[in-house]
Design a protein around this motif. Structure first.
Motif, PDB file in Angstrom:
ATOM      1  N   ASP A 133       0.955  -1.067  -0.162  1.00 21.20           N
ATOM      2  CA  ASP A 133      -0.040   0.018   0.131  1.00 21.20           C
ATOM      3  C   ASP A 133       0.806   1.213   0.031  1.00 21.20           C
ATOM      4  N   GLU A 134       2.025   1.191   0.722  1.00 19.05           N
ATOM      5  CA  GLU A 134       2.868   2.352   0.974  1.00 19.05           C
ATOM      6  C   GLU A 134       3.594   2.477  -0.430  1.00 19.05           C
ATOM      7  N   ALA A 135       4.030   1.551  -1.061  1.00 22.41           N
ATOM      8  CA  ALA A 135       4.626   1.666  -2.432  1.00 22.41           C
ATOM      9  C   ALA A 135       3.756   2.094  -3.544  1.00 22.41           C
ATOM     10  N   LEU A 136       2.238   1.809  -3.451  1.00 21.39           N
ATOM     11  CA  LEU A 136       1.326   2.337  -4.396  1.00 21.39           C
ATOM     12  C   LEU A 136       1.210   3.811  -4.077  1.00 21.39           C
ATOM     13  N   HIS A 137       0.998   4.093  -3.120  1.00 18.64           N
ATOM     14  CA  HIS A 137       0.732   5.496  -2.483  1.00 18.64           C
ATOM     15  C   HIS A 137       1.819   6.541  -3.169  1.00 18.64           C
ATOM     16  N   LEU A 138       3.159   6.021  -2.831  1.00 20.32           N
ATOM     17  CA  LEU A 138       4.408   6.864  -3.010  1.00 20.32           C
ATOM     18  C   LEU A 138       4.488   6.846  -4.550  1.00 20.32           C
ATOM     19  N   SER A 139       4.049   5.776  -5.278  1.00 23.87           N
ATOM     20  CA  SER A 139       4.440   5.773  -6.646  1.00 23.87           C
ATOM     21  C   SER A 139       3.330   6.605  -7.417  1.00 23.87           C
ATOM     22  N   GLY A 140       2.275   7.132  -6.799  1.00 25.97           N
ATOM     23  CA  GLY A 140       1.313   7.979  -7.252  1.00 25.97           C
ATOM     24  C   GLY A 140       0.202   7.294  -8.148  1.00 25.97           C
ATOM     25  N   ILE A 142      -2.708   5.578  -9.827  1.00 25.84           N
ATOM     26  CA  ILE A 142      -4.231   6.139 -10.043  1.00 25.84           C
ATOM     27  C   ILE A 142      -5.242   5.343 -10.647  1.00 25.84           C
ATOM     28  N   SER A 143      -4.681   3.998 -10.570  1.00 24.02           N
ATOM     29  CA  SER A 143      -5.593   2.885 -11.148  1.00 24.02           C
ATOM     30  C   SER A 143      -6.998   2.903 -10.543  1.00 24.02           C
ATOM     31  N   THR A 144      -7.876   2.519 -11.172  1.00 23.68           N
ATOM     32  CA  THR A 144      -9.304   2.417 -10.792  1.00 23.68           C
ATOM     33  C   THR A 144      -9.915   1.100 -11.136  1.00 23.68           C
ATOM     34  N   GLY A 145     -11.266   0.893 -10.770  1.00 22.92           N
ATOM     35  CA  GLY A 145     -11.869  -0.143 -10.937  1.00 22.92           C
ATOM     36  C   GLY A 145     -11.198  -1.750 -10.753  1.00 22.92           C
ATOM     37  N   MET A 146     -11.419  -2.526 -11.489  1.00 25.99           N
ATOM     38  CA  MET A 146     -10.764  -3.754 -11.355  1.00 25.99           C
ATOM     39  C   MET A 146      -9.233  -3.745 -10.845  1.00 25.99           C
ATOM     40  N   ARG A 147      -8.500  -2.915 -11.614  1.00 29.07           N
ATOM     41  CA  ARG A 147      -7.147  -2.907 -11.658  1.00 29.07           C
ATOM     42  C   ARG A 147      -6.632  -2.386 -10.290  1.00 29.07           C
ATOM     43  N   TRP A 148      -7.493  -1.443  -9.626  1.00 26.25           N
ATOM     44  CA  TRP A 148      -7.262  -0.944  -8.416  1.00 26.25           C
ATOM     45  C   TRP A 148      -7.087  -2.167  -7.276  1.00 26.25           C
ATOM     46  N   TYR A 149      -8.211  -2.918  -7.458  1.00 25.96           N
ATOM     47  CA  TYR A 149      -8.288  -4.088  -6.528  1.00 25.96           C
ATOM     48  C   TYR A 149      -7.282  -5.195  -6.978  1.00 25.96           C
ATOM     49  N   SER A 150      -6.914  -5.516  -8.251  1.00 25.67           N
ATOM     50  CA  SER A 150      -5.957  -6.457  -8.488  1.00 25.67           C
ATOM     51  C   SER A 150      -4.533  -6.231  -8.099  1.00 25.67           C
ATOM     52  N   ARG A 151      -4.242  -4.852  -8.347  1.00 27.42           N
ATOM     53  CA  ARG A 151      -2.821  -4.567  -7.862  1.00 27.42           C
ATOM     54  C   ARG A 151      -2.859  -4.701  -6.122  1.00 27.42           C
ATOM     55  N   ARG A 152      -3.718  -4.380  -5.465  1.00 21.41           N
ATOM     56  CA  ARG A 152      -3.784  -4.579  -4.069  1.00 21.41           C
ATOM     57  C   ARG A 152      -3.776  -5.865  -3.392  1.00 21.41           C
ATOM     58  N   MET A 153      -4.206  -6.792  -4.220  1.00 18.26           N
ATOM     59  CA  MET A 153      -4.208  -8.263  -3.983  1.00 18.26           C
ATOM     60  C   MET A 153      -3.005  -8.763  -4.349  1.00 18.26           C
ATOM     61  N   ALA A 154      -2.389  -8.397  -5.779  1.00 13.89           N
ATOM     62  CA  ALA A 154      -1.059  -9.035  -6.173  1.00 13.89           C
ATOM     63  C   ALA A 154       0.370  -8.422  -5.690  1.00 13.89           C
ATOM     64  N   LEU A 155       0.301  -7.081  -5.219  1.00 15.91           N
ATOM     65  CA  LEU A 155       1.553  -6.490  -4.938  1.00 15.91           C
ATOM     66  C   LEU A 155       1.978  -6.967  -3.586  1.00 15.91           C
ATOM     67  N   ARG A 183       6.421 -10.125 -14.101  1.00 19.20           N
ATOM     68  CA  ARG A 183       5.155 -11.231 -14.422  1.00 19.20           C
ATOM     69  C   ARG A 183       4.065 -10.398 -14.100  1.00 19.20           C
ATOM     70  N   LEU A 184       4.044  -9.647 -12.988  1.00 17.62           N
ATOM     71  CA  LEU A 184       2.685  -8.717 -12.705  1.00 17.62           C
ATOM     72  C   LEU A 184       2.519  -7.935 -13.891  1.00 17.62           C
ATOM     73  N   LYS A 185       3.365  -7.378 -14.400  1.00 18.92           N
ATOM     74  CA  LYS A 185       3.017  -6.407 -15.674  1.00 18.92           C
ATOM     75  C   LYS A 185       2.699  -7.037 -16.757  1.00 18.92           C
ATOM     76  N   SER A 186       2.965  -8.521 -17.192  1.00 17.20           N
ATOM     77  CA  SER A 186       2.792  -9.180 -18.105  1.00 17.20           C
ATOM     78  C   SER A 186       0.962  -9.655 -17.732  1.00 17.20           C
ATOM     79  N   LEU A 187       0.718 -10.045 -16.692  1.00 17.82           N
ATOM     80  CA  LEU A 187      -0.517 -10.370 -16.317  1.00 17.82           C
ATOM     81  C   LEU A 187      -1.530  -9.338 -16.458  1.00 17.82           C
ATOM     82  N   GLU A 188      -1.038  -7.902 -15.984  1.00 20.69           N
ATOM     83  CA  GLU A 188      -1.654  -6.752 -16.018  1.00 20.69           C
ATOM     84  C   GLU A 188      -2.015  -6.389 -17.409  1.00 20.69           C
ATOM     85  N   GLU A 189      -1.146  -6.555 -18.188  1.00 19.80           N
ATOM     86  CA  GLU A 189      -1.273  -6.215 -19.717  1.00 19.80           C
ATOM     87  C   GLU A 189      -2.034  -7.239 -20.434  1.00 19.80           C
ATOM     88  N   ALA A 190      -2.149  -8.297 -20.136  1.00 19.49           N
ATOM     89  CA  ALA A 190      -2.814  -9.327 -20.882  1.00 19.49           C
ATOM     90  C   ALA A 190      -4.322  -9.177 -20.864  1.00 19.49           C
TER      91      ALA A 190
END
Length: 215
Positions: A133-140, A142-155, A183-190
């Motif tokens: 959560d801290e990394a996502l906050h400091l990185s700025g 701004i993801s929304t929707g399912m991407r917001w949830y998926s990042r907070r489950m995967a990171l 791998r996370l990047k590939s899954l998010e982009e696929a």
């Protein structure tokens, strides 16, 4: 600043030499103005009996780890980018380095419970989530929707599995983190990878909990 907070603050630089111990807290009291070394009874009075005082020191160290991430120069990459997240998580892994030899015992202590045969997975899960959560906050981010949830489950599992790898193989930890981020990047982009992503999250958390001896 209260005496307890002052001693914890003074104890943090002593951990690489003395570990997460009651002795570390006792010696930290010497850094207070006109203060003698804190006797064992004093450590118990301020921080709790037995291992409770050690847990207080571990939690203070974990809190400083988050603050260290925030105090670092913010990555200049695109907000929420994978390279930005990689930089921030790598910094947090680097924070572990001076005390790596003490971390297995520290994490096991946090997972301990009043029932000797049962371990509590919540501290490990909370630890990984708070860093993500801290990394996502400091990185700025701004993801929304399912991407917001998926990042907070995967990171959190990206960081958690990288930290477990660091405990076994410190010299390859950053490369392992790099692979996880890719791998996370590939899954998010696929496209159409919901099932694969769900498997990544489930297996990742299962692996972390099992590696911590919680299963």
């Amino acid at each position: 600043m209260t005496t307890v907070r002052a001693i914890l603050k003074n104890a943090l630089p002593l951990i690489p030499k003395h570990g997460f111990t009651r002795e570390c807290l006792s010696l930290a009291a010497l850094k207070l103005p006109s203060s003698p070394e804190l006797p064992d009874a004093g450590v118990s009075a301020l921080f709790g009996n037995g291992d409770e005082s050690r847990k207080a020191l571990i939690r203070a160290w974990l809190k400083e780890g988050l603050e260290t991430m925030a105090k670092s120069d913010s990555p200049s990459q695109q907000p929420g980018s994978h390279s930005s997240l990689r930089t921030l998580l790598a910094r947090r892994l680097e924070y572990n380095e001076p005390v790596l030899k003490y971390l297995p015992d520290a994490f096991a202590l946090l997972a301990s419970s009043p029932t000797p045969t049962l371990l509590d997975p919540r501290p490990a899960i909370t630890h990984n989530i708070s860093i993500a959560d801290e990394a996502l906050h400091l990185s700025g981010d701004i993801s929304t929707g399912m991407r917001w949830y998926s990042r907070r489950m995967a990171l959190p599992l990206v960081y958690g599995s990288s930290e477990l790898h660091q405990l076994r193989s410190p010299e390859t930890a950053l490369a392992f983190l790099e692979d996880n981020i890719e791998r996370l990047k590939s899954l998010e982009e696929a496209e159409g990878s919901v099932q694969e992503f769900a498997g990544f999250v489930f297996n990742g958390w299962k692996g972390i909990i099992k590696s911590r001896g919680l299963l």
